[in-house]
Design a protein around this motif. Structure first.
Motif, PDB file in Angstrom:
ATOM      1  N   SER A 462      -1.242  -3.142  49.605  1.00  0.00           N
ATOM      2  CA  SER A 462      -0.885  -4.156  50.613  1.00  0.00           C
ATOM      3  C   SER A 462       0.039  -3.723  51.313  1.00  0.00           C
ATOM      4  O   SER A 462       1.168  -3.783  51.263  1.00  0.00           O
ATOM      5  N   PRO A 463      -0.334  -2.746  52.394  1.00  0.00           N
ATOM      6  CA  PRO A 463       0.681  -2.049  53.284  1.00  0.00           C
ATOM      7  C   PRO A 463       1.454  -2.784  54.077  1.00  0.00           C
ATOM      8  O   PRO A 463       2.573  -2.585  54.666  1.00  0.00           O
ATOM      9  N   ASN A 464       1.254  -4.122  54.631  1.00  0.00           N
ATOM     10  CA  ASN A 464       1.780  -4.953  55.318  1.00  0.00           C
ATOM     11  C   ASN A 464       3.088  -5.489  54.497  1.00  0.00           C
ATOM     12  O   ASN A 464       3.910  -5.843  55.470  1.00  0.00           O
ATOM     13  N   SER A 465       3.512  -5.305  53.263  1.00  0.00           N
ATOM     14  CA  SER A 465       4.425  -5.800  52.838  1.00  0.00           C
ATOM     15  C   SER A 465       5.730  -4.558  52.959  1.00  0.00           C
ATOM     16  O   SER A 465       6.918  -4.925  52.854  1.00  0.00           O
ATOM     17  N   VAL A 466       5.331  -3.379  53.494  1.00  0.00           N
ATOM     18  CA  VAL A 466       6.184  -2.332  53.601  1.00  0.00           C
ATOM     19  C   VAL A 466       6.570  -2.125  54.960  1.00  0.00           C
ATOM     20  O   VAL A 466       5.556  -2.071  56.075  1.00  0.00           O
ATOM     21  N   LYS A 467       7.931  -2.562  55.473  1.00  0.00           N
ATOM     22  CA  LYS A 467       8.348  -2.636  56.831  1.00  0.00           C
ATOM     23  C   LYS A 467       9.580  -1.509  57.047  1.00  0.00           C
ATOM     24  O   LYS A 467      10.429  -1.562  56.079  1.00  0.00           O
ATOM     25  N   ARG A 468       9.303  -0.678  57.995  1.00  0.00           N
ATOM     26  CA  ARG A 468      10.261   0.322  58.255  1.00  0.00           C
ATOM     27  C   ARG A 468      11.735  -0.443  58.438  1.00  0.00           C
ATOM     28  O   ARG A 468      12.907   0.143  57.956  1.00  0.00           O
ATOM     29  N   GLY A 469      11.874  -1.503  59.089  1.00  0.00           N
ATOM     30  CA  GLY A 469      13.162  -2.174  59.273  1.00  0.00           C
ATOM     31  C   GLY A 469      13.875  -2.597  57.968  1.00  0.00           C
ATOM     32  O   GLY A 469      15.196  -2.738  58.148  1.00  0.00           O
ATOM     33  N   THR A 470      13.205  -2.776  56.780  1.00  0.00           N
ATOM     34  CA  THR A 470      13.994  -3.349  55.856  1.00  0.00           C
ATOM     35  C   THR A 470      13.755  -2.223  54.822  1.00  0.00           C
ATOM     36  O   THR A 470      14.937  -2.205  53.726  1.00  0.00           O
ATOM     37  N   THR A 471      13.159  -1.140  54.744  1.00  0.00           N
ATOM     38  CA  THR A 471      13.378   0.017  53.919  1.00  0.00           C
ATOM     39  C   THR A 471      14.120   1.125  54.255  1.00  0.00           C
ATOM     40  O   THR A 471      14.580   1.845  53.352  1.00  0.00           O
ATOM     41  N   GLY A 472      13.791   1.518  55.581  1.00  0.00           N
ATOM     42  CA  GLY A 472      14.505   2.671  56.207  1.00  0.00           C
ATOM     43  C   GLY A 472      14.386   4.001  55.531  1.00  0.00           C
ATOM     44  O   GLY A 472      15.246   4.809  55.401  1.00  0.00           O
ATOM     45  N   TYR A 473      13.114   4.319  55.327  1.00  0.00           N
ATOM     46  CA  TYR A 473      12.994   5.545  54.475  1.00  0.00           C
ATOM     47  C   TYR A 473      12.885   6.727  55.293  1.00  0.00           C
ATOM     48  O   TYR A 473      12.326   6.440  56.495  1.00  0.00           O
ATOM     49  N   ASP A 474      13.417   8.101  55.096  1.00  0.00           N
ATOM     50  CA  ASP A 474      13.031   9.310  56.028  1.00  0.00           C
ATOM     51  C   ASP A 474      11.563   9.987  55.457  1.00  0.00           C
ATOM     52  O   ASP A 474      11.154  10.558  56.387  1.00  0.00           O
ATOM     53  N   LEU A 475      11.134   9.686  54.267  1.00  0.00           N
ATOM     54  CA  LEU A 475      10.100  10.135  54.068  1.00  0.00           C
ATOM     55  C   LEU A 475       9.262   9.144  52.980  1.00  0.00           C
ATOM     56  O   LEU A 475      10.059   8.540  52.086  1.00  0.00           O
ATOM     57  N   CYS A 476       8.275   9.082  53.226  1.00  0.00           N
ATOM     58  CA  CYS A 476       7.329   7.912  52.313  1.00  0.00           C
ATOM     59  C   CYS A 476       6.057   8.829  51.864  1.00  0.00           C
ATOM     60  O   CYS A 476       5.181   9.012  52.634  1.00  0.00           O
ATOM     61  N   LEU A 477       5.770   8.817  50.501  1.00  0.00           N
ATOM     62  CA  LEU A 477       4.694   9.599  50.142  1.00  0.00           C
ATOM     63  C   LEU A 477       3.557   8.905  50.193  1.00  0.00           C
ATOM     64  O   LEU A 477       3.639   7.576  49.833  1.00  0.00           O
ATOM     65  N   THR A 478       2.304   9.383  50.484  1.00  0.00           N
ATOM     66  CA  THR A 478       0.983   8.788  50.485  1.00  0.00           C
ATOM     67  C   THR A 478      -0.164   9.601  49.591  1.00  0.00           C
ATOM     68  O   THR A 478       0.193  10.742  49.377  1.00  0.00           O
ATOM     69  N   VAL A 479      -0.954   9.112  49.220  1.00  0.00           N
ATOM     70  CA  VAL A 479      -2.157   9.652  48.262  1.00  0.00           C
ATOM     71  C   VAL A 479      -3.485   9.996  48.869  1.00  0.00           C
ATOM     72  O   VAL A 479      -3.860  10.988  49.084  1.00  0.00           O
ATOM     73  N   MET A 480      -3.942   9.118  49.859  1.00  0.00           N
ATOM     74  CA  MET A 480      -5.324   9.204  50.540  1.00  0.00           C
ATOM     75  C   MET A 480      -5.218   8.571  52.066  1.00  0.00           C
ATOM     76  O   MET A 480      -4.319   7.962  52.428  1.00  0.00           O
ATOM     77  N   PRO A 481      -6.301   9.176  52.687  1.00  0.00           N
ATOM     78  CA  PRO A 481      -6.132   8.887  54.141  1.00  0.00           C
ATOM     79  C   PRO A 481      -6.189   7.457  54.593  1.00  0.00           C
ATOM     80  O   PRO A 481      -5.428   6.943  55.397  1.00  0.00           O
ATOM     81  N   GLY A 482      -6.934   6.456  53.810  1.00  0.00           N
ATOM     82  CA  GLY A 482      -7.104   5.153  53.779  1.00  0.00           C
ATOM     83  C   GLY A 482      -5.604   4.381  53.829  1.00  0.00           C
ATOM     84  O   GLY A 482      -5.240   3.507  54.590  1.00  0.00           O
ATOM     85  N   GLU A 483      -5.035   4.951  52.870  1.00  0.00           N
ATOM     86  CA  GLU A 483      -3.634   4.333  52.745  1.00  0.00           C
ATOM     87  C   GLU A 483      -2.795   4.650  53.825  1.00  0.00           C
ATOM     88  O   GLU A 483      -1.836   4.063  54.395  1.00  0.00           O
ATOM     89  N   THR A 484      -2.695   5.938  54.107  1.00  0.00           N
ATOM     90  CA  THR A 484      -1.903   6.561  55.402  1.00  0.00           C
ATOM     91  C   THR A 484      -2.039   5.651  56.550  1.00  0.00           C
ATOM     92  O   THR A 484      -0.978   5.499  57.296  1.00  0.00           O
ATOM     93  N   ALA A 485      -3.450   5.542  56.903  1.00  0.00           N
ATOM     94  CA  ALA A 485      -3.734   4.951  58.089  1.00  0.00           C
ATOM     95  C   ALA A 485      -3.287   3.262  58.344  1.00  0.00           C
ATOM     96  O   ALA A 485      -2.958   2.945  59.233  1.00  0.00           O
ATOM     97  N   ALA A 486      -3.628   2.777  57.165  1.00  0.00           N
ATOM     98  CA  ALA A 486      -2.958   1.297  56.872  1.00  0.00           C
ATOM     99  C   ALA A 486      -1.555   1.119  56.815  1.00  0.00           C
ATOM    100  O   ALA A 486      -1.113   0.326  57.752  1.00  0.00           O
TER     101      ALA A 486
END
Length: 716
Positions: A462-486
């Motif tokens: 559920s990528p919509n729950s991840v927001k840069r404004g609340t998490t502020g990460y410099d690096l976020c790992l992803t696993v597969m293209p679909g996840e990254t694009a979402a």
């Protein structure tokens, strides 16, 4: 109104009646059912109607749009003592609007500070739907001013770009999904003691996906040229783009947590052609920060070249330290920590300290796997794992060395000099208990400037729950293209996303058949998750829920036990961390069904050792697929989960999943029987999906993660 008693309501109405400019103005009271306004109505003739509806906002909008007056004001009725100030605002705003040739077939909404954002959003939606509003018109500027007054404008992130500043802002107006495109424009401004230093071009609102998957016109992006800002301190402002002085409005851009927790000194080399008139290359330096209560975002900038510029910047930071350390009596602990950092800095100047963790009491996910890799492959590095000394899992990680007790003096000292903070859940789990997340964010983060790495604990379904404004990460790992694009489409992250896999995947090597099935369901945030806890707002009782009925029925199923007996298998049940207390001492159908405790086993060992896997919605199914183990998806409460727990997902279980989807207890047992009949052999149809989903299935996930972190540290 819904809380004022009759006496308070009567006093508030009397204060409104006596206010200059509001005498004989018709009023409507909109209230929740059950509020007795009868005695008040008998005492006043000013109230034209009293409407009681469950949907208060709907009733307000109906009355507002149906009014025959030129102006209308909507307010949550203030206490009698607050009424005079409120009425003065109403009169002042009406006088302002009277001077403008605004034409509208519905009343103009008067903003006086007590109207809700939802009401303004509904009003604007109706205005844009009922009539065409030309961009640049007075009506467009009026609506822009109204929305800016009601909204909560937030600064989400700033990024360096060749001497410029790329700004991401969140308008937070709660606009109605599907609303027509707003015709007004805003500008973002940097303003200093002597006036504005940088102004953006007019900016339109763009669509933004909220945490529930709804698209709203609430995002602002622009570029500000720091090369022309000069040296000094500036404040971020948002204003309505209009030539009409009576409609101009400026407000602070308040920094969101994500903007502050990723703040640090940034150095931008600017090519000679873009630098100065002398043709010499320069460096633009800036630092995002806030002051006081965090209600405004500030930036300190400097343009210069050579060692003199470096010394001036160091002096600027030292001045900030000294001013904070010796100012007043408040925030004593933060002032002390800043002093400790300043004094101990020479001892850590050449050390690149990594602090890695998970939850304060766990060591079984991507954090511990990355840490183990670093200790085995790079033992010379200053890498530490942070965990509670009392945790049952402490010994699991202590064997690697460099393990420090959470909140100890050593932990606090290293936090003051860390180059990298990496966590599988949230960086807040790395904050010492006595510091306070808010104070740490406002007063220490920008000074330490650590790289923030989100190792995460599963594929983001559920990528919509991840927001840069609340998490502020410099690096976020992803696993597969679909996840990254979402994530790229909805989170505000872009270059911060690195598709390297997850460190824990390195341990997912197949083992010999164990004749064991593994059932790992996820949790439900809308249920009371812990025994003895009372329901909080928005929570439902666990007892009697679809979740409780399915879990009980499955674990106590005589048919399940007979199947396990017939085919000589066992089933291990591992509840989610947040639901574990609900299954302490749970009843099972027989000895072939066992409950596991995460403190005694690692779920990686359980995944590697199982012959088949059953889950509802847990993202751990990606780990299982990575190994090649067959999967069954028991989506028994699909509607509740997707409406109350998660947001829309890029992953379609029917079209993309790695096993059959079932939706009842009987169907689940049927699928289990099919698995056991074929000896838990993978189905070639789903095996092909697995091969297509993962770009690589190797044991190099930790190595790729370290390389990505090292690259970003070098850029920092």
């Amino acid at each position: 109104m819904d809380e004022l008693d009759a006496e308070s309501l009567s006093g508030a109405l009397e204060a409104v009646r006596m206010a200059p400019g509001l005498r004989e103005v018709p009023m409507t009271i909109v209230h929740q059912p059950g509020v007795d306004v009868g005695p008040v109505l008998e005492q006043t003739t000013d109230v034209r109607a009293a409407v009681a509806l469950p949907e208060v906002e709907l009733a307000v909008m109906e009355r507002l749009l149906g009014a025959t007056t030129k102006y209308a004001c909507v307010a949550v009725l203030p206490r009698p003592s607050k009424v005079p100030a409120w009425t003065r605002k109403v009169v002042r705003e009406v006088n302002r609007l009277e001077q403008l040739p605004l034409a509208s077939d519905v009343p103009l909404l008067v903003w006086a500070g007590s109207c809700t954002r939802q009401t303004v959003a509904q009003y604007v939606n109706h205005m844009l739907a009922r009539q065409e509003v030309e961009p640049g018109s007075l009506l467009a500027a009026y609506l822009g001013r109204l929305t800016l007054a009601a909204a909560n404008p937030l600064l989400e992130a700033v990024d360096p770009q060749d001497g410029d500043l790329e700004v991401l802002a969140f308008f937070a107006a709660q606009f109605v999904p599907g609303m027509p495109e707003p015709p007004w424009r805003f500008r973002i401004v940097l303003t200093g003691p002597s006036g504005d230093v940088v102004r953006s071009e007019p900016i339109r609102l763009t669509p933004r996906i909220d945490s529930h998957g709804k698209v709203r016109w609430e995002e602002l992006t622009t570029t500000l040229s720091l090369r022309t800002a000069g040296n000094g301190h500036s404040r971020f402002i948002i204003e309505v783009d209009t030539e009409e002085p009576l409609l101009r409005l400026r407000r602070n851009l308040r920094p969101r947590r994500g903007a502050l927790i990723s703040a640090r000194t940034v150095h931008m080399p600017v090519p000679a052609a873009q630098g100065s008139n002398s043709g010499a290359p320069v460096t633009v330096r800036y630092l995002l920060h806030t002051t006081g209560d965090g209600s405004a975002a500030f930036i300190t900038s400097q343009i210069g070249t050579g060692w003199r510029a470096k010394v001036r910047w160091a002096a600027t930071l030292l001045k900030k330290d000294a001013g904070f350390i010796f100012r007043g009596r408040k925030r004593r602990q933060m002032r002390w920590l800043r002093l400790v950092r300043l004094v101990t800095r020479p001892f850590f100047a050449r050390r690149k300290i990594w602090l890695i963790g998970e939850r304060t009491d766990t060591a079984q996910d991507n954090g511990v796997h990355l840490f183990a890799h670093m200790r085995e492959v790079h033992p010379e590095r200053a890498v530490y794992y942070v965990i509670d000394r009392s945790s049952p899992q402490y010994d699991r990680v202590a064997k690697y060395g460099n393990v420090i007790a959470h909140s100890s003096w050593q932990h606090q000292l290293l936090m003051l000099h860390a180059a990298v903070l990496a966590n599988a859940y949230s960086i807040r789990y790395l904050i010492p208990a006595s510091w306070g997340a808010g104070s740490y964010t406002r007063h220490l983060v920008w000074r330490v400037g650590a790289l923030r790495v989100y190792l995460k604990h599963g594929v983001h379904l559920s990528p919509n729950s991840v927001k840069r404004g609340t998490t502020g990460y410099d690096l976020c790992l992803t696993v597969m293209p679909g996840e990254t694009a979402a994530l790229r489409a909805s989170s505000g992250y872009d270059e911060q996303l690195v598709e390297v896999g997850m460190p824990r995947y390195d341990a997912l090597t197949p083992t010999p058949p164990s004749r064991t099935l593994l059932f790992m369901p996820t949790w439900r945030k809308y249920l009371v998750t812990k025994v003895l806890d009372g329901a909080e707002e928005g929570e439902e009782p666990y007892e009697g829920s679809a979740y409780e009925r399915f879990m009980t029925g499955f674990l106590e199923s005589r048919r399940l036990h007979d199947l396990l007996e017939k085919y000589d298998y066992r089933l291990t049940f591992l509840p989610h961390y947040n639901m574990a207390s609900r299954f302490e001492g749970a009843s099972v159908a027989g000895e072939r069904i066992q409950l596991a405790n995460a403190d005694d086993v690692t779920f990686q060992d359980l995944i590697r050792g199982c012959d088949a896997f059953i889950t509802d919605f847990s993202s751990v199914h990606f780990d299982v697929a990575y190994v090649g183990t067959p999967i069954v998806y028991a989506r028994f409460d699909e509607e509740d989960f997707e409406t109350k727990h998660s947001s829309p997902s890029w992953f379609d279980y029917e079209a993309d999943g790695f096993g059959p989807v079932v939706r009842s207890l009987d169907q689940t047992l049927d699928a289990v029987e099919d698995l056991l009949e074929r000896g838990c052999e993978p189905d070639p149809f789903y095996a092909a999906r697995v091969d297509a989903a993962f770009a690589s299935r190797d044991q190099q996930n930790c190595a790729r993660t370290v390389a990505a972190i090292d690259s970003h540290v070098a850029q920092r």
